[in-house]
Design a protein around this motif. Structure first.
Motif, PDB file in Angstrom:
ATOM      1  N   ASN A 289       0.820  -1.215   0.000  1.00 34.69           N
ATOM      2  CA  ASN A 289       0.000   0.000   0.000  1.00 34.69           C
ATOM      3  C   ASN A 289       0.852   1.263   0.000  1.00 34.69           C
ATOM      4  N   SER A 290       2.043   1.190   0.561  1.00 35.63           N
ATOM      5  CA  SER A 290       2.916   2.364   0.604  1.00 35.63           C
ATOM      6  C   SER A 290       3.484   2.712  -0.768  1.00 35.63           C
ATOM      7  N   ARG A 291       3.347   1.802  -1.738  1.00 34.94           N
ATOM      8  CA  ARG A 291       3.933   2.016  -3.059  1.00 34.94           C
ATOM      9  C   ARG A 291       2.861   2.096  -4.157  1.00 34.94           C
ATOM     10  N   VAL A 292       1.616   2.328  -3.756  1.00 32.98           N
ATOM     11  CA  VAL A 292       0.515   2.419  -4.721  1.00 32.98           C
ATOM     12  C   VAL A 292       0.565   3.753  -5.459  1.00 32.98           C
ATOM     13  N   LEU A 293       0.490   3.693  -6.787  1.00 36.77           N
ATOM     14  CA  LEU A 293       0.471   4.888  -7.632  1.00 36.77           C
ATOM     15  C   LEU A 293      -0.942   5.326  -7.975  1.00 36.77           C
ATOM     16  N   SER A 294      -1.821   4.349  -8.211  1.00 40.98           N
ATOM     17  CA  SER A 294      -3.202   4.664  -8.588  1.00 40.98           C
ATOM     18  C   SER A 294      -4.095   3.477  -8.266  1.00 40.98           C
ATOM     19  N   THR A 295      -5.372   3.743  -8.129  1.00 44.16           N
ATOM     20  CA  THR A 295      -6.346   2.725  -7.734  1.00 44.16           C
ATOM     21  C   THR A 295      -7.551   2.775  -8.663  1.00 44.16           C
ATOM     22  N   TYR A 296      -8.047   1.588  -9.043  1.00 40.46           N
ATOM     23  CA  TYR A 296      -9.196   1.492  -9.945  1.00 40.46           C
ATOM     24  C   TYR A 296     -10.158   0.434  -9.413  1.00 40.46           C
ATOM     25  N   VAL A 297     -11.449   0.669  -9.622  1.00 37.50           N
ATOM     26  CA  VAL A 297     -12.494  -0.199  -9.091  1.00 37.50           C
ATOM     27  C   VAL A 297     -13.377  -0.678 -10.229  1.00 37.50           C
ATOM     28  N   SER A 298     -13.845  -1.901 -10.117  1.00 41.17           N
ATOM     29  CA  SER A 298     -14.748  -2.453 -11.125  1.00 41.17           C
ATOM     30  C   SER A 298     -15.978  -1.561 -11.245  1.00 41.17           C
ATOM     31  N   PRO A 299     -16.331  -1.129 -12.472  1.00 48.14           N
ATOM     32  CA  PRO A 299     -17.386  -0.133 -12.648  1.00 48.14           C
ATOM     33  C   PRO A 299     -18.803  -0.678 -12.504  1.00 48.14           C
ATOM     34  N   LYS A 300     -18.954  -1.998 -12.624  1.00 43.72           N
ATOM     35  CA  LYS A 300     -20.293  -2.584 -12.511  1.00 43.72           C
ATOM     36  C   LYS A 300     -20.162  -4.051 -12.120  1.00 43.72           C
ATOM     37  N   CYS A 301     -21.282  -4.687 -11.848  1.00 37.24           N
ATOM     38  CA  CYS A 301     -21.265  -6.091 -11.459  1.00 37.24           C
ATOM     39  C   CYS A 301     -20.998  -6.983 -12.670  1.00 37.24           C
ATOM     40  N   PRO A 302     -20.342  -8.097 -12.447  1.00 38.00           N
ATOM     41  CA  PRO A 302     -20.144  -9.052 -13.536  1.00 38.00           C
ATOM     42  C   PRO A 302     -21.454  -9.751 -13.876  1.00 38.00           C
ATOM     43  N   LYS A 303     -21.478 -10.429 -15.012  1.00 42.56           N
ATOM     44  CA  LYS A 303     -22.675 -11.172 -15.405  1.00 42.56           C
ATOM     45  C   LYS A 303     -22.817 -12.413 -14.542  1.00 42.56           C
ATOM     46  N   TRP A 304     -24.059 -12.705 -14.173  1.00 43.08           N
ATOM     47  CA  TRP A 304     -24.343 -13.931 -13.429  1.00 43.08           C
ATOM     48  C   TRP A 304     -25.807 -14.295 -13.601  1.00 43.08           C
ATOM     49  N   VAL A 305     -26.082 -15.564 -13.852  1.00 47.59           N
ATOM     50  CA  VAL A 305     -27.448 -16.077 -13.878  1.00 47.59           C
ATOM     51  C   VAL A 305     -27.480 -17.353 -13.052  1.00 47.59           C
ATOM     52  N   PRO A 306     -28.630 -17.668 -12.429  1.00 43.75           N
ATOM     53  CA  PRO A 306     -28.710 -18.884 -11.632  1.00 43.75           C
ATOM     54  C   PRO A 306     -28.471 -20.129 -12.491  1.00 43.75           C
ATOM     55  N   GLY A 307     -27.938 -21.161 -11.869  1.00 45.91           N
ATOM     56  CA  GLY A 307     -27.746 -22.435 -12.557  1.00 45.91           C
ATOM     57  C   GLY A 307     -26.357 -22.556 -13.154  1.00 45.91           C
ATOM     58  N   HIS A 308     -26.151 -23.675 -13.843  1.00 47.49           N
ATOM     59  CA  HIS A 308     -24.856 -23.951 -14.444  1.00 47.49           C
ATOM     60  C   HIS A 308     -24.677 -23.159 -15.728  1.00 47.49           C
ATOM     61  N   LYS A 309     -23.435 -22.853 -16.034  1.00 48.84           N
ATOM     62  CA  LYS A 309     -23.131 -22.111 -17.255  1.00 48.84           C
ATOM     63  C   LYS A 309     -23.594 -22.872 -18.486  1.00 48.84           C
ATOM     64  N   GLN A 310     -23.413 -24.217 -18.462  1.00 46.48           N
ATOM     65  CA  GLN A 310     -23.790 -24.995 -19.639  1.00 46.48           C
ATOM     66  C   GLN A 310     -25.307 -25.017 -19.838  1.00 46.48           C
ATOM     67  N   TRP A 311     -26.095 -24.837 -18.740  1.00 44.63           N
ATOM     68  CA  TRP A 311     -27.551 -24.771 -18.906  1.00 44.63           C
ATOM     69  C   TRP A 311     -27.935 -23.539 -19.698  1.00 44.63           C
ATOM     70  N   SER A 312     -27.300 -22.392 -19.331  1.00 48.53           N
ATOM     71  CA  SER A 312     -27.671 -21.141 -19.998  1.00 48.53           C
ATOM     72  C   SER A 312     -27.280 -21.170 -21.473  1.00 48.53           C
ATOM     73  N   THR A 313     -26.200 -21.893 -21.790  1.00 47.02           N
ATOM     74  CA  THR A 313     -25.779 -21.957 -23.193  1.00 47.02           C
ATOM     75  C   THR A 313     -26.663 -22.878 -24.013  1.00 47.02           C
ATOM     76  N   GLN A 314     -27.417 -23.755 -23.325  1.00 49.24           N
ATOM     77  CA  GLN A 314     -28.287 -24.679 -24.047  1.00 49.24           C
ATOM     78  C   GLN A 314     -29.649 -24.062 -24.347  1.00 49.24           C
ATOM     79  N   ASN A 315     -29.979 -22.984 -23.626  1.00 53.95           N
ATOM     80  CA  ASN A 315     -31.303 -22.377 -23.804  1.00 53.95           C
ATOM     81  C   ASN A 315     -31.363 -21.520 -25.061  1.00 53.95           C
TER      82      ASN A 315
END
Length: 615
Positions: free
Chosen positions: A589-615
């Protein structure tokens, strides 16, 4: 029954030709892998019979039995914490046979950055012979792919760590320090052409890391035309040597030009050893100066050491992040990973050393120890090995399989029983079966089972973090920027807690990276993490936005210097992918030049990833 060949590494001494030595070594590998099940049963029987009266086995009621069925029924699978009280007894002077009938010769300390603490592993003298055996197999394997290495030298940057002593007076030191100080390394080197290194023993055994690095680089430069291979233990260590050269080449050139060693090198044995190599050579000094003062260091390894055929370093696991840097410095020389080992045990070797780093697999040598494997099950695509309980229940213990019974493609946690007195010990590595050499499986290293980051129910391991980081840094490419080093921190001082990534950048372009690009990096990391994490961000709100902190150049050198000052071994040091120790977090922390934060939430849907790709 195949037996370990006697004194493979010193075969040249007794007059047999190098070709005969290599043939003998390769036949040994063929024999033990062909009869892997038989060899494993013999190894277990040997370990249990010679240790039948030790306290630990009696405590668990083995009563001299040496069969695997009884052994598995009575002996629990254990972690270091389970053994620590007995280890402390040995460290405090108890000489009774607790784990092993042979006397404990020393303690081997594990890496301070693997698992978060330095562990004391009791060992015995004969383990040095076993480690030497594995080393002696490496070059006969390599000779099949790169012949003629005996006609030149290797430039390897090898280092020791100063020793500590336990209350009873036993030495405690890293496994590589133990090996380099042993007669197996020091006394056999002059007789084995494969251990003909540019670095004299005295430079390797110098406890001052600056003097050791300086003198090893100087000797390597003086013998640059003889060098056929270069390396270190980890990729990070080799890159540190090249960066040392970047900083100090003018001093090294002056030494070569005048034939006089820099007065900063004060160790008398080092000065004496280097004086036998260092001679006035203005022409060589001019050559090195011309190469190092050019505008680019791309290909510097092949420019200064033109006969180099490959780089011998570990680039698997988290070390894979250094591959682009190694490629840059070497003009894409082959990157060779030769062996798989730890403080607890030396395990195996890579029988296809010129394969791509992503394809590296290690064949476990069945004579090294008795191996068992705990299947790692998948849950939503995430290895659950990182959340296994400290103690396994009966069902989990029954899932363990022997070396020859592992399944192709399955991931396992490695369990070892060693000649030095570890019984069903959880090493902490997760391996994936990639193939077989006869009966013996070949494994790729997946990760340490320990969780790297966790805020709530999320569990992010080092492979996930590495892949997410790799995806994110693609945003930096258009600006000719790349990631030099990184680590992470689970910040629970905020509500909710969140992940912090500390990035040290390598900047090559004139256009600065816009803040919005770093914000995109934050989001890409989050998008690349598992669904449990993303659910915590989107639905549960149990995890806050990910933060990236850009730190000054040289920060991770400071981090390593701090670790070394606290007792870490330069040979075993790896940049920690997660930090928890408050002074380290404060340093970052003593050597930090700049700080950036994620601007929004990542994508997420309930269930398995492969289920959403099958729909």
């Amino acid at each position: 029954m195949p037996e370990a060949p006697q004194n493979i590494s010193s075969a040249v001494v007794v007059g047999s030709s190098l070709a005969e030595k290599n043939k003998k070594a390769l036949q040994f590998i063929e024999d033990v892998t062909t009869n892997a099940d038989q060899v494993q049963r013999r190894v277990l029987a040997e370990i249990l019979s010679r240790s039948s009266h030790v306290e630990y086995l009696q405590r668990h009621g083995l009563n001299g039995r040496t069969d695997s069925e009884t052994f598995k029924k009575l002996l629990p699978v254990v972690t270091y914490e389970d053994l620590q009280p007995d280890i402390n007894r040995i460290a405090n002077g108890d000489t009774s046979p607790i784990f092993c009938v042979q006397p404990i010769s020393e303690f081997l300390t594990s890496s301070g950055t693997s698992g978060g603490e330095r562990k004391l592993m009791p060992t015995i003298d004969e383990e040095l012979e076993r480690r030497s055996l594995l080393y002696s197999l490496l070059m006969p394997v390599m000779d099949q792919f790169v012949p003629g290495l005996e006609h030149g030298k290797g430039m390897y940057f090898l280092f020791i760590k100063s020793e500590a002593k336990t209350p009873c007076g036993l030495v405690a030191r890293p496994v590589l320090t133990s090996y380099y100080k042993s007669s197996h390394f020091k006394d056999r080197r002059p007789y084995d052409p494969y251990t003909n290194y540019t670095s004299p023993n005295e430079t390797i055994l110098c406890p001052d890391s600056y003097q050791s690095m300086y003198s090893q680089l100087l000797c390597g430069l003086c013998q640059h035309k003889e060098v056929l291979r270069v390396g270190a233990v980890f990729a990070s260590g080799f890159i540190r040597a090249i960066r040392f050269l970047e900083k100090h080449w003018t001093l090294l050139c002056n030494d070569i030009r005048t034939g006089t060693l820099n007065p900063q090198i004060t160790d008398p044995s080092v000065r004496n050893a280097v004086s036998k190599i260092l001679k006035p050579d203005p022409k060589l000094a001019d050559f090195i100066e011309a190469e190092c003062s050019r505008g680019t260091w791309q290909g510097i390894i092949t420019r200064l050491w033109p006969n180099t055929k490959y780089i011998d370093v570990i680039v698997t696991g988290t070390m894979s992040q250094y591959i682009p840097t190694l490629d840059y410095y070497s003009n894409d020389l082959p990157l060779v990973c030769t062996m798989y080992a730890s403080s607890e045990c030396y395990f195996g070797l890579n029988l296809r050393p010129l394969c791509k780093p992503s394809e590296v697999s290690y064949t476990l040598i069945p004579t090294m120890a008795y191996f068992e494997f705990l299947p790692v099950h998948k849950n939503n695509g995430v290895s659950n090995s990182i959340s296994l309980p400290t103690s396994l229940n009966d069902k989990e213990q029954q899932e363990l399989v022997d070396l020859v019974d592992v399944k192709l493609g399955q991931e396992y946690e490695l369990i070892v029983t060693t000649y030095a007195g570890l019984y069903r010990y959880r090493v902490g590595d997760v391996l994936r079966v990639a193939g077989f050499k006869n009966q013996a499986p070949q494994f790729t290293f997946v990760c340490r089972k320990n969780v790297v980051l966790s805020i709530d129910s999320d569990k992010t391991d080092e492979v996930e973090l590495q892949n997410a980081t790799k995806n994110a840094v693609n945003h930096l490419v258009p600006f000719d920027a790349s990631l030099a080093e990184y680590t992470s921190y689970a910040d629970t001082t905020t509500i909710p807690g969140h992940y912090i990534l500390y990035w040290e950048l390598r900047l090559g372009g004139s256009t600065p990276v816009p803040p919005s690009v770093f914000e995109d990096c934050c989001l890409t990391v989050e998008e690349s993490l598992n669904s449990v994490y993303r659910q915590g961000r989107v639905s549960d709100k149990s995890i806050g936005p990910l933060e990236i902190k850009i730190v000054e150049a040289g920060t991770f050198d400071k981090l390593m210097d701090y670790a070394l000052s606290m007792g870490a071994s330069i040979n075993q040091y790896k940049t920690p992918r997660c930090v928890k120790f408050v002074p380290i977090v404060e340093l970052l922390n003593s050597r930090v030049l700049s700080t950036y934060v994620s601007p929004k939430c990542p994508k997420w849907v309930p269930g398995h990833k492969q289920w959403s790709t099958q729909n």
